[in-house]
Design a protein around this motif. Structure first.
Motif, PDB file in Angstrom:
ATOM      1  N   VAL A 199       0.768  -1.124  -0.154  1.00 18.88           N
ATOM      2  CA  VAL A 199      -0.002   0.152  -0.048  1.00 18.88           C
ATOM      3  C   VAL A 199       0.813   1.036  -0.111  1.00 18.88           C
ATOM      4  O   VAL A 199       1.671   1.365   1.014  1.00 18.88           O
ATOM      5  CB  VAL A 199      -0.962   0.226   1.328  1.00 18.88           C
ATOM      6  CG1 VAL A 199      -1.899   1.136   1.340  1.00 18.88           C
ATOM      7  CG2 VAL A 199      -1.616  -1.293   1.394  1.00 18.88           C
ATOM      8  N   PHE A 200       0.942   1.933  -1.286  1.00 22.22           N
ATOM      9  CA  PHE A 200       1.709   3.277  -1.197  1.00 22.22           C
ATOM     10  C   PHE A 200       0.661   4.659  -0.933  1.00 22.22           C
ATOM     11  O   PHE A 200      -0.400   4.492  -1.303  1.00 22.22           O
ATOM     12  CB  PHE A 200       2.148   3.365  -2.689  1.00 22.22           C
ATOM     13  CG  PHE A 200       3.234   4.396  -2.784  1.00 22.22           C
ATOM     14  CD1 PHE A 200       4.539   3.980  -3.455  1.00 22.22           C
ATOM     15  CD2 PHE A 200       2.975   5.752  -2.801  1.00 22.22           C
ATOM     16  CE1 PHE A 200       5.496   4.851  -3.507  1.00 22.22           C
ATOM     17  CE2 PHE A 200       3.937   6.690  -2.880  1.00 22.22           C
ATOM     18  CZ  PHE A 200       5.281   6.385  -3.248  1.00 22.22           C
ATOM     19  N   LEU A 201       1.093   4.998   0.045  1.00 17.81           N
ATOM     20  CA  LEU A 201       0.347   6.225   0.769  1.00 17.81           C
ATOM     21  C   LEU A 201       1.030   7.575   0.556  1.00 17.81           C
ATOM     22  O   LEU A 201       2.181   7.736   0.592  1.00 17.81           O
ATOM     23  CB  LEU A 201      -0.186   6.121   2.189  1.00 17.81           C
ATOM     24  CG  LEU A 201      -0.515   4.682   2.669  1.00 17.81           C
ATOM     25  CD1 LEU A 201      -0.388   4.437   4.023  1.00 17.81           C
ATOM     26  CD2 LEU A 201      -2.026   4.788   2.252  1.00 17.81           C
ATOM     27  N   ASP A 202       0.014   8.555   0.041  1.00 16.11           N
ATOM     28  CA  ASP A 202       0.755   9.927   0.237  1.00 16.11           C
ATOM     29  C   ASP A 202      -0.483  10.879   0.891  1.00 16.11           C
ATOM     30  O   ASP A 202      -1.580  10.904   0.324  1.00 16.11           O
ATOM     31  CB  ASP A 202       0.829  10.359  -1.339  1.00 16.11           C
ATOM     32  CG  ASP A 202       1.312  11.673  -1.354  1.00 16.11           C
ATOM     33  OD1 ASP A 202       2.665  11.867  -1.590  1.00 16.11           O
ATOM     34  OD2 ASP A 202       0.755  12.654  -1.631  1.00 16.11           O
ATOM     35  N   LEU A 203       0.136  11.619   1.722  1.00 17.78           N
ATOM     36  CA  LEU A 203      -0.731  12.570   2.379  1.00 17.78           C
ATOM     37  C   LEU A 203      -1.291  13.627   1.345  1.00 17.78           C
ATOM     38  O   LEU A 203      -0.553  14.234   0.524  1.00 17.78           O
ATOM     39  CB  LEU A 203      -0.159  13.189   3.625  1.00 17.78           C
ATOM     40  CG  LEU A 203       0.173  12.397   4.711  1.00 17.78           C
ATOM     41  CD1 LEU A 203       0.916  12.952   6.010  1.00 17.78           C
ATOM     42  CD2 LEU A 203      -0.925  11.637   5.174  1.00 17.78           C
ATOM     43  N   ASN A 204      -2.765  13.899   1.523  1.00 13.72           N
ATOM     44  CA  ASN A 204      -3.187  15.060   0.714  1.00 13.72           C
ATOM     45  C   ASN A 204      -3.095  16.404   1.323  1.00 13.72           C
ATOM     46  O   ASN A 204      -3.417  16.601   2.522  1.00 13.72           O
ATOM     47  CB  ASN A 204      -4.648  14.908   0.651  1.00 13.72           C
ATOM     48  CG  ASN A 204      -4.728  13.483  -0.353  1.00 13.72           C
ATOM     49  OD1 ASN A 204      -4.246  13.276  -1.434  1.00 13.72           O
ATOM     50  ND2 ASN A 204      -5.490  12.326   0.029  1.00 13.72           N
ATOM     51  N   ALA A 221       2.140  16.077  12.754  1.00 17.65           N
ATOM     52  CA  ALA A 221       1.059  15.252  12.029  1.00 17.65           C
ATOM     53  C   ALA A 221       1.899  13.979  11.330  1.00 17.65           C
ATOM     54  O   ALA A 221       1.249  12.954  11.201  1.00 17.65           O
ATOM     55  CB  ALA A 221       0.583  16.271  10.867  1.00 17.65           C
ATOM     56  N   LEU A 222       2.931  14.285  10.778  1.00 17.99           N
ATOM     57  CA  LEU A 222       3.733  12.969  10.457  1.00 17.99           C
ATOM     58  C   LEU A 222       3.914  11.940  11.385  1.00 17.99           C
ATOM     59  O   LEU A 222       3.862  10.917  11.188  1.00 17.99           O
ATOM     60  CB  LEU A 222       5.056  13.549   9.576  1.00 17.99           C
ATOM     61  CG  LEU A 222       5.107  14.216   8.545  1.00 17.99           C
ATOM     62  CD1 LEU A 222       6.396  15.012   8.176  1.00 17.99           C
ATOM     63  CD2 LEU A 222       4.338  13.633   7.308  1.00 17.99           C
ATOM     64  N   ASP A 245       5.767  13.593   2.629  1.00 21.90           N
ATOM     65  CA  ASP A 245       4.834  13.087   3.078  1.00 21.90           C
ATOM     66  C   ASP A 245       4.324  11.631   2.356  1.00 21.90           C
ATOM     67  O   ASP A 245       3.158  11.298   2.262  1.00 21.90           O
ATOM     68  CB  ASP A 245       3.684  13.803   3.121  1.00 21.90           C
ATOM     69  CG  ASP A 245       3.403  14.395   1.654  1.00 21.90           C
ATOM     70  OD1 ASP A 245       4.155  13.967   0.691  1.00 21.90           O
ATOM     71  OD2 ASP A 245       2.507  15.475   1.288  1.00 21.90           O
ATOM     72  N   GLU A 246       5.403  10.895   1.995  1.00 23.79           N
ATOM     73  CA  GLU A 246       4.828   9.356   1.139  1.00 23.79           C
ATOM     74  C   GLU A 246       5.263   8.357   2.150  1.00 23.79           C
ATOM     75  O   GLU A 246       6.386   8.348   2.596  1.00 23.79           O
ATOM     76  CB  GLU A 246       5.755   9.363  -0.045  1.00 23.79           C
ATOM     77  CG  GLU A 246       5.398  10.403  -0.995  1.00 23.79           C
ATOM     78  CD  GLU A 246       6.117   9.875  -2.503  1.00 23.79           C
ATOM     79  OE1 GLU A 246       5.601  10.373  -3.289  1.00 23.79           O
ATOM     80  OE2 GLU A 246       7.235   9.521  -2.517  1.00 23.79           O
ATOM     81  N   ALA A 286      -4.044   9.610  -0.111  1.00 28.43           N
ATOM     82  CA  ALA A 286      -4.451   8.781  -1.544  1.00 28.43           C
ATOM     83  C   ALA A 286      -3.503   7.576  -1.291  1.00 28.43           C
ATOM     84  O   ALA A 286      -2.521   7.546  -0.733  1.00 28.43           O
ATOM     85  CB  ALA A 286      -4.055   9.421  -2.721  1.00 28.43           C
ATOM     86  N   GLN A 287      -3.999   6.382  -1.879  1.00 32.44           N
ATOM     87  CA  GLN A 287      -3.438   4.953  -1.852  1.00 32.44           C
ATOM     88  C   GLN A 287      -3.305   4.611  -3.019  1.00 32.44           C
ATOM     89  O   GLN A 287      -4.179   4.661  -3.944  1.00 32.44           O
ATOM     90  CB  GLN A 287      -3.832   4.201  -0.512  1.00 32.44           C
ATOM     91  CG  GLN A 287      -5.095   3.482  -1.118  1.00 32.44           C
ATOM     92  CD  GLN A 287      -6.458   4.187  -0.989  1.00 32.44           C
ATOM     93  OE1 GLN A 287      -6.263   5.453  -0.474  1.00 32.44           O
ATOM     94  NE2 GLN A 287      -7.515   3.637  -1.203  1.00 32.44           N
TER      95      GLN A 287
END
Length: 337
Positions: A199-204, A221-222, A245-246, A286-287
């Motif tokens: 699961v690849f995640l990036d904060l919006n 937050a991180l 933020d990845e 987003a993932q």
């Protein structure tokens, strides 16, 4: 026999241990040198650098034993990591916690044990430098000081590994550590026909948090997001901050539908934290979800590239955002599900 208790911080302790990517690695002279010194300095037949894993203690360095691991529930080191000082048993055959322990009643017939907890840079006790003898013996203040000195050297070696493989801000693996650890996992999964999911995640909208509330709040937050990844996941999963933020997760023994369940739980967790702490912003993400098929194996790099591409596709969807004001409580006001 008294099995060792579980530390209060066990979940985070195990995540830090696994993130070091040191379990089940080859022997290294920098650790073996220290256990050799220990056997000579204290005139004991056995000295170990023992790492306490979920259900076992595994020996990164092992002088005097023919095995590389033993069960955690009979380990002396499992007891040692519960305290802050060196754990000393002068004669295990007379100690009610150990007198019927199979390591006492059978080989290696432990009588004397001294284990000094080994800590990571953030203070997590992940194992011990320990001494073992088949004869009872005393252990005085000078011995304690000498063992402590050797244990500090072990910690320094582990710190070098930690700095190279872990993200300092979040206590997750960094990109290098994630790739090292995931390569081992994928090789195992391929041999044993086990599925997994990345699961690849990036904060919006993370930049507005820094711009509006400052970089200290952005760091918090991180850290909160990284903590959420671990709390929602399992100790067998691998978590990493790739940079900025990845983030990325490898869910062991999981298919795509189970990864979607994980994402739903993570979204719920983040929303609960926002409400409890009255955060003026909502973290969403987003993932990109990619399944690892052991019959058609892919490299870590391939999975990351595919996960990144899928994440960006989802990021372009209008419902993926981070709000700087508290969102509504319905599902449409949350991050992706």
């Amino acid at each position: 026999m008294q099995p060792p208790a579980i530390p209060a911080n066990e979940i985070e302790r195990l995540h830090v241990l696994h993130a070091l990517a040191i379990l089940d690695t080859q022997a290294e002279e920098r650790f073996d040198r220290l256990t050799r010194i220990a056997t000579r300095m204290f005139d004991v037949p056995i000295a170990l650098v023992s790492l306490v894993d979920t259900n076992r203690q595994w020996f990164k360095s092992c002088m005097g034993l023919p095995v590389l691991e033993t069960p955690r529930d009979i380990s002396f080191c499992g007891h040692a990591i519960l305290g802050n000082d060196t754990f000393v048993i002068n004669d295990a055959s007379k100690d009610p916690r150990f007198l019927d322990n199979p390591l006492v009643t059978a080989a290696p017939h432990i009588r004397f044990y001294a284990g000094r907890p080994i800590r990571t840079m953030r203070g997590f006790k992940i194992g011990t430098l320990c001494l073992i003898d088949s004869k009872p013996r005393a252990f005085d203040a000078e011995d304690l000081a000498d063992l402590n000195d050797l244990a500090v050297m072990v910690e320094n070696e582990l710190a070098a590994i930690e700095m190279a493989t872990m993200d300092e801000l979040t206590d997750l693996s960094n990109r290098r550590g994630f790739i090292m650890l995931t390569e081992k996992y994928l090789n195992y999964f391929t041999r044993h026909h086990v599925f997994a999911t990345l699961v690849f995640l990036d904060l919006n909208g993370f930049k507005p948090i820094n711009d509006t509330y400052g970089h200290d709040e952005g760091d918090r937050a991180l850290q909160a997001f990284g903590k959420g990844l671990k709390l929602v996941g399992r100790s067998s999963d691998i978590f990493a901050r790739l940079g900025g933020d990845e983030f990325v997760i490898l869910l062991a023994n999981a298919r795509q539908h189970e990864a979607h369940i994980y994402v739903d739980r993570l979204t719920t967790y983040l929303d609960t934290v926002r409400q409890q702490q009255r955060q003026p912003y909502q973290l969403s993400f987003a993932q990109g979800i990619v399944e690892f098929d052991p019959q058609l194996p892919k490299s870590v790099e391939q999975l990351l590239v595919e996960g990144d591409a899928l994440m960006y596709q989802r990021k372009n969807l209008p419902r993926c955002y981070t709000s700087l004001t508290p969102p509504s409580n319905d599902l449409n006001g949350r991050g992706p599900a």
